[in-house]
Structures are given as structure tokens and as C-alpha cells.
Design a protein around this motif. Sequence first.
Motif, PDB file in Angstrom:
ATOM      1  N   ASN A 136       0.804  -1.234   0.000  1.00  0.00           N
ATOM      2  CA  ASN A 136       0.000   0.000   0.000  1.00  0.00           C
ATOM      3  C   ASN A 136       0.833   1.279   0.000  1.00  0.00           C
ATOM      4  O   ASN A 136       0.332   2.354   0.292  1.00  0.00           O
ATOM      5  N   VAL A 137       2.123   1.109  -0.349  1.00  0.00           N
ATOM      6  CA  VAL A 137       2.929   2.289  -0.646  1.00  0.00           C
ATOM      7  C   VAL A 137       3.529   2.118  -2.036  1.00  0.00           C
ATOM      8  O   VAL A 137       3.751   0.999  -2.500  1.00  0.00           O
ATOM      9  N   SER A 138       3.761   3.235  -2.683  1.00  0.00           N
ATOM     10  CA  SER A 138       4.419   3.210  -3.976  1.00  0.00           C
ATOM     11  C   SER A 138       5.540   4.252  -3.939  1.00  0.00           C
ATOM     12  O   SER A 138       5.283   5.449  -3.789  1.00  0.00           O
ATOM     13  N   VAL A 139       6.776   3.771  -4.038  1.00  0.00           N
ATOM     14  CA  VAL A 139       7.915   4.690  -3.978  1.00  0.00           C
ATOM     15  C   VAL A 139       8.154   5.266  -5.372  1.00  0.00           C
ATOM     16  O   VAL A 139       8.466   4.536  -6.313  1.00  0.00           O
ATOM     17  N   LYS A 140       7.973   6.571  -5.488  1.00  0.00           N
ATOM     18  CA  LYS A 140       8.025   7.225  -6.791  1.00  0.00           C
ATOM     19  C   LYS A 140       9.319   7.995  -7.055  1.00  0.00           C
ATOM     20  O   LYS A 140       9.532   8.481  -8.154  1.00  0.00           O
ATOM     21  N   GLY A 141      10.137   8.178  -6.012  1.00  0.00           N
ATOM     22  CA  GLY A 141      11.351   8.944  -6.263  1.00  0.00           C
ATOM     23  C   GLY A 141      12.085   9.346  -5.012  1.00  0.00           C
ATOM     24  O   GLY A 141      11.849   8.799  -3.931  1.00  0.00           O
ATOM     25  N   LEU A 142      12.983  10.304  -5.173  1.00  0.00           N
ATOM     26  CA  LEU A 142      13.823  10.783  -4.073  1.00  0.00           C
ATOM     27  C   LEU A 142      13.608  12.281  -3.871  1.00  0.00           C
ATOM     28  O   LEU A 142      13.294  13.011  -4.811  1.00  0.00           O
ATOM     29  N   MET A 143      13.799  12.717  -2.624  1.00  0.00           N
ATOM     30  CA  MET A 143      13.734  14.142  -2.293  1.00  0.00           C
ATOM     31  C   MET A 143      14.986  14.520  -1.520  1.00  0.00           C
ATOM     32  O   MET A 143      15.508  13.711  -0.749  1.00  0.00           O
ATOM     33  N   GLY A 144      15.469  15.730  -1.754  1.00  0.00           N
ATOM     34  CA  GLY A 144      16.605  16.202  -0.972  1.00  0.00           C
ATOM     35  C   GLY A 144      16.585  17.709  -0.832  1.00  0.00           C
ATOM     36  O   GLY A 144      15.975  18.419  -1.643  1.00  0.00           O
ATOM     37  N   MET A 145      17.218  18.193   0.232  1.00  0.00           N
ATOM     38  CA  MET A 145      17.356  19.631   0.459  1.00  0.00           C
ATOM     39  C   MET A 145      18.833  19.985   0.504  1.00  0.00           C
ATOM     40  O   MET A 145      19.594  19.382   1.256  1.00  0.00           O
TER      41      MET A 145
END
Length: 223
Positions: A148-157
Motif C-alpha cells: 500500500n505504498v508506492s515509492v516514486k522517487g527521491l527528495m533532498g534539500m
Amino acid sequence: MQGNQHTYRKIVNELQAANAQLVAVSKLKSVNNILDLYHLGQKDFGENYVQELVEKQASLPADIRWHFIGHLQSNKVKYLAPFVHLIHSVDSLKLLKEINKQGEKANRVIQVLLQVHIARETTKFGWDESTLKDLISEDFEEFTQLKNVSVKGLMGMGSFSDDEQVVRSEFENLKNLYDVFKEKKAPNFHLEILSMGMSGDYQLALEYGSNMVRIGSLIFGNR
Ligand SMILES: *Cc1c(COP(=O)(O)O)cnc(C)c1O
């Protein structure tokens, strides 16, 4: 909004040319501020605080896509699960499992990004590179059970730094990681979003392949 309307259109054009999406970061801004932008065609908004987001969601148009970009505590996932469009800030397996559990209860597959710690500052949340590599290699089986999760990408700051070279190397680092993980695929793991860049550094982020930027103060004014 008069003056900002011009800035908004300029940013939208820039992003269109770069094939990148805009998440308008509306934390601490009023419902009316959001509506002004919504009427210009903006549908993706980002928020940092769960309670604030829940209240705004209830009083704004239903076709807004809400992005959660702040630090998320596991015990608050349940409030977002029924409606959130994308959670950018998943920084632990524990949190991912809770999102999966709440997704199951809400009968939804919840889209998420894994937040990677790329800045030098110790205060920023996120996976460090080696822990994330372990998750994607050694623990990948366990990981793919989370239906029930779908990993769509990465995030960074990036760092809040005047030294452009520092920020460049951080963005380059995240882009390289993204390219490596993109090769790995499972039904619930398919990377296509690289979320990096804010008001002060989004143009730099675009140079390094960002395709989703999170911009607040440049559009809405200072908080
Ligand atoms: C607040 C925030 C932004 C937007 O910051 P601005 O500098 O106002 O554009 C982007 N990403 C995250 C994670 C934030 O918390």
C-alpha cells in the motif's frame, strides 16, 4: 498577489521549459492565498504541518493535490492517509511501514518519496546514503511486501549556503543516487520523481535534473 502573479508565471514558464513540476509551498499561508494561486491554475500545493494541512484540505477545492513535505511523525500518518497525494519526506523504514498500514486502512496506495540527507547541516532529516543503499539491496524483499505504498522517487534539500559549489555537489550527489536506484524496479518501487530545489536554489537544482521543485517564499512572499 498582484506582484507575485508575475513571478508565478515566470517560474511556471521556466519549469515548463525544463520539464519540471511545481509544488507551491503554502505552509503558514492563508486559504485565500492558496485560492488566488489555484485560480491561476496551480493544483499542487505542499505543506509541512499535519494539522494545518488537514484543516486546509477540508476547506479547499477537492481537486488540489496535497504534498506533504515536512518531517512526519508515525502517529500522525493516519490523518493524511485518506487524501494525501505524495509524501516527500519518508526518512525511515518504520515510517514507511506505518504509511503502508494506514494506506491499507484507507484502501489506498500512498505515493511517497524517500528523503535523502544530502546537506552538511546535521539538522536536516533524511536517509544517509549507505543506509538507503542497504534498504534497496539487502532489505529489498521485505520492502516490496509493502503493497500500500508506492515509492516514486527521491527528495533532498541542499545546504543553506552561499557557497554555490557546496550546493552543486549535493545536488549532483542526489542525482547520481537517483540514477542508480532508477535501475531497480518492483511493483511498488519505480523512480520517476526527483524532488529538489526551493526558492533560493531551484535553478541550480534544474541543472542537475530535478523534475519537481518546492517553492514557497518566492511565490507567496516571506513567511
Ligand atoms: C518550506 C520548505 C520549502 C519551501 O521553501 P522556500 O524557501 O520558501 O521556497 C521547500 N521544501 C521544504 C521541505 C520546506 O520545508
